[in-house]
Design an enzyme around this catalytic site. Structure first.
Site, PDB file in Angstrom:
ATOM      1  CB  VAL A  38      59.615  28.982  49.741  1.00  0.00           C
ATOM      2  CG1 VAL A  38      59.545  27.772  50.657  1.00  0.00           C
ATOM      3  CG2 VAL A  38      60.403  28.666  48.484  1.00  0.00           C
ATOM      4  NE  ARG A  82      58.631  24.768  61.822  1.00  0.00           N
ATOM      5  CZ  ARG A  82      58.492  25.889  61.098  1.00  0.00           C
ATOM      6  NH1 ARG A  82      57.904  25.851  59.906  1.00  0.00           N
ATOM      7  NH2 ARG A  82      58.977  27.016  61.551  1.00  0.00           N
ATOM      8  CE1 TYR A 123      64.294  27.436  51.060  1.00  0.00           C
ATOM      9  CE2 TYR A 123      64.876  29.472  52.176  1.00  0.00           C
ATOM     10  CZ  TYR A 123      63.947  28.686  51.516  1.00  0.00           C
ATOM     11  OH  TYR A 123      62.676  29.161  51.308  1.00  0.00           O
ATOM     12  CG  PHE A 150      65.085  36.411  42.703  1.00  0.00           C
ATOM     13  CD1 PHE A 150      64.768  35.101  43.064  1.00  0.00           C
ATOM     14  CD2 PHE A 150      66.435  36.785  42.654  1.00  0.00           C
ATOM     15  CE1 PHE A 150      65.768  34.182  43.349  1.00  0.00           C
ATOM     16  CE2 PHE A 150      67.434  35.880  42.949  1.00  0.00           C
ATOM     17  CZ  PHE A 150      67.100  34.569  43.297  1.00  0.00           C
TER      18      PHE A 150
HETATM   19  C1  LIG Z   1      59.480  28.396  56.296  1.00  0.00           C
HETATM   20  C2  LIG Z   1      58.232  27.587  55.966  1.00  0.00           C
HETATM   21  C3  LIG Z   1      57.999  27.601  54.443  1.00  0.00           C
HETATM   22  C4  LIG Z   1      58.458  26.156  56.450  1.00  0.00           C
HETATM   23  O1  LIG Z   1      57.396  25.318  56.013  1.00  0.00           O
HETATM   24  P1  LIG Z   1      57.106  23.908  56.723  1.00  0.00           P
HETATM   25  O2  LIG Z   1      56.152  23.163  55.831  1.00  0.00           O
HETATM   26  O3  LIG Z   1      56.717  24.133  58.118  1.00  0.00           O
HETATM   27  O4  LIG Z   1      58.524  23.217  56.647  1.00  0.00           O
HETATM   28  P2  LIG Z   1      58.848  21.674  56.818  1.00  0.00           P
HETATM   29  O5  LIG Z   1      57.799  21.046  57.674  1.00  0.00           O
HETATM   30  O6  LIG Z   1      59.056  21.038  55.486  1.00  0.00           O
HETATM   31  O7  LIG Z   1      60.225  21.776  57.592  1.00  0.00           O
HETATM   32  C5  LIG Z   1      61.372  21.094  57.202  1.00  0.00           C
HETATM   33  C6  LIG Z   1      62.461  21.345  58.216  1.00  0.00           C
HETATM   34  O8  LIG Z   1      62.814  22.742  58.186  1.00  0.00           O
HETATM   35  C7  LIG Z   1      62.721  23.287  59.502  1.00  0.00           C
HETATM   36  N1  LIG Z   1      62.278  24.680  59.393  1.00  0.00           N
HETATM   37  C8  LIG Z   1      61.107  25.108  58.917  1.00  0.00           C
HETATM   38  N2  LIG Z   1      61.045  26.443  58.977  1.00  0.00           N
HETATM   39  C9  LIG Z   1      62.198  26.869  59.515  1.00  0.00           C
HETATM   40  C10 LIG Z   1      62.730  28.137  59.850  1.00  0.00           C
HETATM   41  N3  LIG Z   1      62.025  29.266  59.619  1.00  0.00           N
HETATM   42  N4  LIG Z   1      63.974  28.201  60.392  1.00  0.00           N
HETATM   43  C11 LIG Z   1      64.683  27.077  60.614  1.00  0.00           C
HETATM   44  N5  LIG Z   1      64.215  25.818  60.326  1.00  0.00           N
HETATM   45  C12 LIG Z   1      63.000  25.728  59.771  1.00  0.00           C
HETATM   46  C13 LIG Z   1      61.700  22.435  60.190  1.00  0.00           C
HETATM   47  O9  LIG Z   1      61.836  22.505  61.592  1.00  0.00           O
HETATM   48  C14 LIG Z   1      62.013  21.068  59.650  1.00  0.00           C
HETATM   49  O10 LIG Z   1      63.153  20.530  60.339  1.00  0.00           O
HETATM   50  P3  LIG Z   1      63.311  18.966  60.638  1.00  0.00           P
HETATM   51  O11 LIG Z   1      63.330  18.308  59.299  1.00  0.00           O
HETATM   52  O12 LIG Z   1      64.611  18.914  61.363  1.00  0.00           O
HETATM   53  O13 LIG Z   1      62.107  18.606  61.436  1.00  0.00           O
HETATM   54  C15 LIG Z   1      56.968  28.140  56.675  1.00  0.00           C
HETATM   55  O14 LIG Z   1      57.163  28.104  58.066  1.00  0.00           O
HETATM   56  C16 LIG Z   1      56.625  29.551  56.263  1.00  0.00           C
HETATM   57  O15 LIG Z   1      55.824  29.737  55.352  1.00  0.00           O
HETATM   58  N6  LIG Z   1      57.239  30.566  56.935  1.00  0.00           N
HETATM   59  C17 LIG Z   1      56.984  31.960  56.636  1.00  0.00           C
HETATM   60  C18 LIG Z   1      57.403  32.356  55.223  1.00  0.00           C
HETATM   61  C19 LIG Z   1      58.877  32.088  54.967  1.00  0.00           C
HETATM   62  O16 LIG Z   1      59.719  32.476  55.750  1.00  0.00           O
HETATM   63  N7  LIG Z   1      59.153  31.409  53.820  1.00  0.00           N
HETATM   64  C20 LIG Z   1      60.494  31.147  53.381  1.00  0.00           C
HETATM   65  C21 LIG Z   1      60.746  32.079  52.249  1.00  0.00           C
HETATM   66  S1  LIG Z   1      62.453  32.201  51.790  1.00  0.00           S
END
Ligand SMILES: CC(C)(COP(=O)(O)OP(=O)(O)OC[C@H]1O[C@@H](n2cnc3c(N)ncnc32)[C@H](O)[C@@H]1OP(=O)(O)O)[C@@H](O)C(=O)NCCC(=O)NCCS
Length: 430
Positions: free
Chosen positions: A99, A107, A140, A430
């Site tokens: 993911v 965001r 999550y 995983f």
């Molecule tokens: C985590 C990640 C996938 C989020 O992607 P994104 O497209 O920015 O997420 P979204 O815009 O759909 O965010 C949905 C909600 O989750 C929240 N959110 C996103 N990343 C978050 C984080 N790391 N911690 C807490 N909340 C988070 C957002 O603030 C948003 O909240 P809201 O609905 O209250 O505004 C991205 O920042 C990323 O690639 N991070 C690095 C890799 C990683 O950690 N991946 C997860 C693997 S388990």
């Protein structure tokens, strides 16, 4: 675009995001571009071709999900087809991974669209459970995942790993310990792992592909340590335990302060576990032994003369999401007799929301079906996911405001029934 509209229609929200960043499975030729998103998002430093090769060992193209901005892949996710050990049995589960969203596209709801897409796909395959490891625990819960297993990390210093003599030992003789090459020990490790997984919730079954991944050992991942080695505990009847480990020689002002890193240790009986740990904790020239992802009820701590010296640190492990609540609840067994009506709230998969009657005898098959009877317990779908593998107590979740008791005594009844021994544990990421 067609696929993403379907997803948006099913999830009922996010239509704009999904139209702006349509989601679909990738073709093999698109894998490098798909991999690049996670490579950037996770700030990875090793050569990408090494990581790609590893990923491809277990990648399922038809379960991939890429979000596109025009021609470019800007978001990624995928799922693995797992058979997960659950209390008293095994259940089909989708294991979500990869993911990631490109740093410049964060965001905007892209991850949210991907997770909803993957959850819908998991449901349409008849898997009632989704599982994942979280890079950060704050991500999550909003999608209905609860933290269902925890694990311990140890740092055991030189001289602090002495074990107590066992009071009762298995009637079998102590096993022989030998060092093997991991790639040549797959069958032995698989036999031990399957035997552990049959009794403990939280272990995904590993087929050949997952064993290849377990022993994959690219030099760039070693950070100066030795190649991965395999310690086998066996007797004339076959293998009884194994440890995958590496070591690193280090000297400080002429003093040996090497490291042993225990990647995974599994044993089918007390003597095999004690023999493997004794070998690893008494190695010469070692200053510290590190073990990663040990179960919270690891017998090692009860065998140590001084359990505090394991310097155990607690971390979250497997996150569980019930994609189909009644199917998931009837696919596991319960420790006590239970007959409770649960009112479930679920905003991400509204079809789950409703009232279900859960009935089971201790250790027997369970039924869970919609009912109009009054609720005895109200729970968020996150809380049920957290409690699903039997390690997280519903009483704790009630104290945290995720579960409420509507009939006196029902919370304790459900909590005791869902608890399980041994504790859930997922030994690999995983
Ligand atoms: C985590 C990640 C996938 C989020 O992607 P994104 O497209 O920015 O997420 P979204 O815009 O759909 O965010 C949905 C909600 O989750 C929240 N959110 C996103 N990343 C978050 C984080 N790391 N911690 C807490 N909340 C988070 C957002 O603030 C948003 O909240 P809201 O609905 O209250 O505004 C991205 O920042 C990323 O690639 N991070 C690095 C890799 C990683 O950690 N991946 C997860 C693997 S388990």
């Amino acid at each position: 675009v067609k696929l993403s509209r379907q997803t948006a229609a099913r999830s009922g929200t996010n239509d704009k995001v999904n139209q702006a960043y349509p989601i679909r499975a990738i073709e093999p030729a698109e894998f490098p571009a798909f991999y690049e998103v996670g490579y950037q998002a996770f700030n990875s430093g090793w050569p990408p071709e090494v990581g790609r090769e590893l990923e491809l060992l277990t990648f399922e193209f038809d379960r991939s999900a890429a979000a596109f901005d025009g021609e470019q892949i800007v978001g990624s996710a995928c799922a693995y087809t797992f058979q997960l050990s659950v209390p008293g049995g095994v259940a089909a589960a989708g294991g979500i991974s990869a993911v990631s969203v490109l740093p410049t596209r964060r965001r905007r709801g892209i991850m949210s669209g991907l997770i909803r897409h993957v959850l819908t796909d998991i449901g349409s395959r008849g898997e009632a459970i989704a599982i994942l490891w979280a890079s950060e625990p704050g991500i999550y819960g909003r999608f209905g995942f609860g933290c269902a297993s925890e694990h311990l990390r140890y740092t055991i210093r030189r001289g602090e790993g002495a074990l107590l003599p066992a009071v009762f030992t298995d009637k079998k003789a102590a096993p022989e310990i030998s060092i093997g090459e991991p790639g040549r020990q797959l069958a032995a490790m698989a036999a031990v792992y399957a035997s552990v997984a049959a009794a403990r919730p939280g272990l995904p079954a590993r087929d050949d592909r997952w064993w290849q991944a377990a022993v994959a050992d690219p030099e760039v991942y070693r950070e100066g340590a030795s190649p991965l080695r395999c310690l086998i505990a066996a007797d004339g009847d076959g293998p009884r335990g194994y440890a995958l480990y590496s070591s690193r020689g280090k000297w400080d002002d002429g003093v040996p302060v090497g490291e042993v890193r225990v990647h995974e240790l599994q044993a089918t009986d007390q003597q095999a576990g004690a023999a493997l740990w004794t070998d690893l904790l008494t190695r010469d020239l070692i200053g510290e032994t590190h073990a990663w992802a040990r179960p919270v009820d690891d017998p090692l701590r009860e065998m140590l003369v001084d359990r505090r010296r394991a310097r155990a640190q607690l971390a979250d492990g497997l996150w569980v999401r019930l994609v189909d609540v009644p199917a998931a609840l009837s696919q596991r067994r319960y420790a006590r007799e239970v007959d409770v009506v649960i009112e479930v709230t679920d905003t991400v998969i509204p079809a789950n929301a409703g009232r279900y009657r859960l009935q089971a005898r201790a250790g027997g098959a369970a039924t869970c079906a919609p009912t109009t009877a009054a609720a005895a317990v109200t729970a968020t779908v996150q809380a049920l996911g957290a409690g699903y593998l039997g390690g997280m107590r519903l009483g704790t979740l009630a104290a945290a405001g995720q579960v409420a008791e509507e009939r006196p005594g029902a919370l304790l009844e459900l909590s005791a029934a869902m608890s399980w021994d041994p504790a859930p544990w997922c030994p690999f990421v995983f």
